[in-house]
Design a protein around this motif. Structure first.
Motif, PDB file in Angstrom:
ATOM      1  N   GLY A 161     -40.777  42.369 -65.126  1.00  0.00           N
ATOM      2  CA  GLY A 161     -40.953  43.050 -63.854  1.00  0.00           C
ATOM      3  C   GLY A 161     -42.805  43.965 -64.212  1.00  0.00           C
ATOM      4  N   PHE A 164     -45.772  41.207 -63.580  1.00  0.00           N
ATOM      5  CA  PHE A 164     -45.855  40.951 -62.492  1.00  0.00           C
ATOM      6  C   PHE A 164     -46.705  42.200 -61.418  1.00  0.00           C
ATOM      7  CE2 PHE A 164     -42.417  37.319 -62.840  1.00  0.00           C
ATOM      8  CZ  PHE A 164     -43.692  36.193 -62.737  1.00  0.00           C
ATOM      9  N   HIS A 165     -46.105  43.038 -61.770  1.00  0.00           N
ATOM     10  CA  HIS A 165     -46.598  44.236 -61.212  1.00  0.00           C
ATOM     11  C   HIS A 165     -47.092  45.421 -62.017  1.00  0.00           C
ATOM     12  CE1 HIS A 165     -44.033  42.576 -57.736  1.00  0.00           C
ATOM     13  NE2 HIS A 165     -42.702  42.604 -58.599  1.00  0.00           N
ATOM     14  N   LYS A 192     -50.077  38.248 -55.601  1.00  0.00           N
ATOM     15  CA  LYS A 192     -48.335  38.211 -55.258  1.00  0.00           C
ATOM     16  C   LYS A 192     -47.918  36.372 -54.915  1.00  0.00           C
ATOM     17  CE  LYS A 192     -47.708  42.605 -54.839  1.00  0.00           C
ATOM     18  NZ  LYS A 192     -48.575  43.927 -54.676  1.00  0.00           N
ATOM     19  N   CYS A 196     -41.168  36.563 -57.160  1.00  0.00           N
ATOM     20  CA  CYS A 196     -40.957  37.655 -58.255  1.00  0.00           C
ATOM     21  C   CYS A 196     -39.012  37.913 -58.326  1.00  0.00           C
ATOM     22  CB  CYS A 196     -41.381  39.045 -57.487  1.00  0.00           C
ATOM     23  SG  CYS A 196     -40.552  40.395 -58.176  1.00  0.00           S
ATOM     24  N   HIS A 199     -37.386  41.204 -58.017  1.00  0.00           N
ATOM     25  CA  HIS A 199     -37.503  41.216 -56.288  1.00  0.00           C
ATOM     26  C   HIS A 199     -36.876  40.658 -55.201  1.00  0.00           C
ATOM     27  CE1 HIS A 199     -40.108  44.515 -57.893  1.00  0.00           C
ATOM     28  NE2 HIS A 199     -39.744  45.699 -57.541  1.00  0.00           N
ATOM     29  N   LYS A 202     -39.509  39.551 -52.909  1.00  0.00           N
ATOM     30  CA  LYS A 202     -40.021  40.765 -51.846  1.00  0.00           C
ATOM     31  C   LYS A 202     -40.733  42.036 -52.668  1.00  0.00           C
ATOM     32  CE  LYS A 202     -36.846  39.029 -47.983  1.00  0.00           C
ATOM     33  NZ  LYS A 202     -35.548  38.940 -48.869  1.00  0.00           N
ATOM     34  N   CYS A 203     -41.306  41.753 -52.902  1.00  0.00           N
ATOM     35  CA  CYS A 203     -42.008  42.930 -53.766  1.00  0.00           C
ATOM     36  C   CYS A 203     -42.261  44.386 -52.654  1.00  0.00           C
ATOM     37  CB  CYS A 203     -43.528  42.241 -54.390  1.00  0.00           C
ATOM     38  SG  CYS A 203     -42.467  41.027 -55.492  1.00  0.00           S
ATOM     39  N   THR A 207     -46.907  47.694 -55.180  1.00  0.00           N
ATOM     40  CA  THR A 207     -47.062  47.186 -56.555  1.00  0.00           C
ATOM     41  C   THR A 207     -47.594  46.494 -57.180  1.00  0.00           C
ATOM     42  OG1 THR A 207     -45.010  46.033 -56.442  1.00  0.00           O
ATOM     43  CG2 THR A 207     -43.794  47.808 -56.741  1.00  0.00           C
TER      44      THR A 207
END
Ligand code: UGA
Length: 449
Positions: A161, A164-165, A192, A196, A199, A202-203, A207
């Motif tokens: 996580g 990715f964020h 993005k 992911c 999520h 669906k981030c 983020t």
């Protein structure tokens, strides 16, 4: 892009897997044949949430491959990420021999120009040495190497996580071309463009951070300065906890109120057994060493380190006070990993707790959701059980060493029936003292009466 990752540990594997998920073609290599064999067979050698699914998808899409042939991997990538270990030496100084070894391999094996990126945590000025080493080890000097520093800020347990964020992506470079290359590497992350797993694709919009371009030395320092600051914060909270105990205040109330000031923030003010793991203890030592070597007084880091080491003493003060004589007592140790959601036991406070308990003659029943198999080789003669309710069976005391959610949710009424004495010494402040008392427990934690 074609990217090479050298070193398939916690940092390398997450980096490789996530960059593959972002659409790059990633070549992972490691000198540990066993590790590469496991990975090639589809097994994930470490416990890290979501890593398995990210790797699986990358393999299916043919975006990631594993090899022990480092030369082949080096030749395959345009950008090479060095993710090998930098363990502490006896003196606290970081041991950079693995980086030196990899620099030699890159210089010997490369046939085309490469951007060589330090991702392992390294002391400031390593980039300069790396550049010199690559030039010196290059057989005829015909291949040009650029060096960059791209420190990781991944937390074990939430590393996928975090990748990715990110709050920020720091790239320390020598020239604009290297900055451009690394911008391209991270473009899918910033835009993005990846699936992911955290999520489920669906981030939330908020983020994701920004990419900061700095000098190599700044990038190296940003990493050390960030980790050391967080370690300072934890030690500060721990001293506040000691004060709270003396004057009858409650550390949770104090740190919560402190943290509401946005200049302070609520995170990393959790008092307890202190920080462990392979990052903070080693980074703080390396930073102390580096500062001393270049003549800068950074005594406050030494104090933070001292406070952290003393947490185990404070914990044992409570164990002695509660259990009186430890010899012959049956003690349940809840949690072995250095923190929740990982199987990593490096510099885990629980290991030092077990060592001291054994020294004093306790009989130990240990449990952990993930870290038992890693702990067994260090303490082969204690008993291990998967179920925490099983671990407290017949125990004179339960010692909580890791903040696993399963322990937080533990039904102590049920557990109490299994114990020979209702005594909990909580190194992570997981429970409400009043509730524990109401259940008939003698309960000790940090900074709360
Ligand atoms: C840490 C940093 O948080 C990451 O940003 C960094 O990338 C990483 O080191 C690294 O250098 O590779 P990590 O070691 O995975 O990540 O673990 P943290 O979540 O930071 O926790 C470190 C230790 O501090 C744990 O033992 C934890 O139990 C302890 N801690 C944390 C406290 O005692 N109190 C707190 O309030 C927070």
């Amino acid at each position: 892009m074609r990217l090479t990752v050298i070193g398939c540990g916690y940092v390398g594997l997450v980096t490789g897997a996530c960059l593959a998920a972002a659409g790059h073609e990633v070549f992972c290599t490691d000198i540990d044949e066993n590790r590469i064999a496991q990975l090639s067979a589809g097994k994930v050698p470490i416990y890290e949430e979501h890593l398995g699914e990210v790797l699986q998808r990358a393999v299916k899409e043919k975006k990631i491959s594993y090899t022990t042939n480092t030369g082949e991997a080096i030749r395959a990538g345009e950008v090479i990420f060095i993710c090998v270990g930098t363990p502490p030496k006896e003196s606290g100084e970081a041991d950079l021999s693995a980086i030196d070894h990899v620099a030699r391999q890159i210089a010997m094996e490369a046939r085309t120009p490469k951007l060589v990126v330090e991702k392992s945590t390294v002391p400031a000025l390593t980039g300069v040495q790396l550049q010199k080493a690559l030039a010196a080890y290059s057989p005829d000097g015909s291949i040009k190497f650029q060096v960059a520093s791209n420190p990781e800020f991944l937390r074990e347990g939430t590393a996928v996580g975090d990748f990715f964020h990110p709050d920020r992506i720091v790239v320390g470079v020598e020239d604009e071309k290297s900055a451009e290359t690394l911008r391209e590497v991270y473009r899918p992350i910033l835009e993005k463009q990846f699936h992911c797993p955290v999520h489920a694709g669906k981030c939330p919009a908020n983020t994701g951070g920004e990419l900061l371009v700095t000098t190599i030395s700044s990038a190296e320092l940003i990493k050390h300065a960030s980790n050391s600051f967080l370690a300072l914060k934890i030690s500060y909270a721990n001293v506040i906890a000691d004060l709270c105990e003396r004057i009858g205040a409650d550390v949770e109330e104090v740190t919560h109120a402190m943290g509401l000031d946005p200049r302070i923030g609520t995170q990393f003010l959790k008092a307890g057994l202190g920080f462990g793991g392979f990052c903070f203890p080693k980074d703080i030592q390396a930073f102390i060493h580096l500062s001393a070597a270049i003549g800068v007084d950074f005594d406050m880091l030494k104090a933070a380190e001292r406070v952290n080491k003393q947490r185990i003493d404070r914990f044992f003060d409570k164990v002695h006070k509660a259990l009186w004589v430890i010899r012959g007592k049956r003690v349940a140790v809840l949690g072995l990993a250095f923190k929740a959601n990982t199987d990593d036991i490096r510099f885990a406070p629980a290991l030092e707790v077990i060592r001291r308990l054994l020294e004093e003659g306790a009989q130990i029943q240990a449990t952990d959701p993930q870290a038992i198999s890693r702990t067994k080789p260090f303490f082969p003669n204690i008993s291990y059980v998967d179920d925490p309710y099983e671990a407290v069976k017949g125990a004179d005391a339960a010692l909580v060493c890791t903040e696993w959610p399963a322990y937080k949710k533990m039904d102590w009424e049920k557990a109490g029936h299994q114990m020979s004495r209702r005594l909990v010494i909580d190194g992570r402040n997981l429970y409400d003292p009043r509730k524990m008392q109401a259940l008939g427990f003698e309960y000790y934690s940090f900074g709360r009466s």
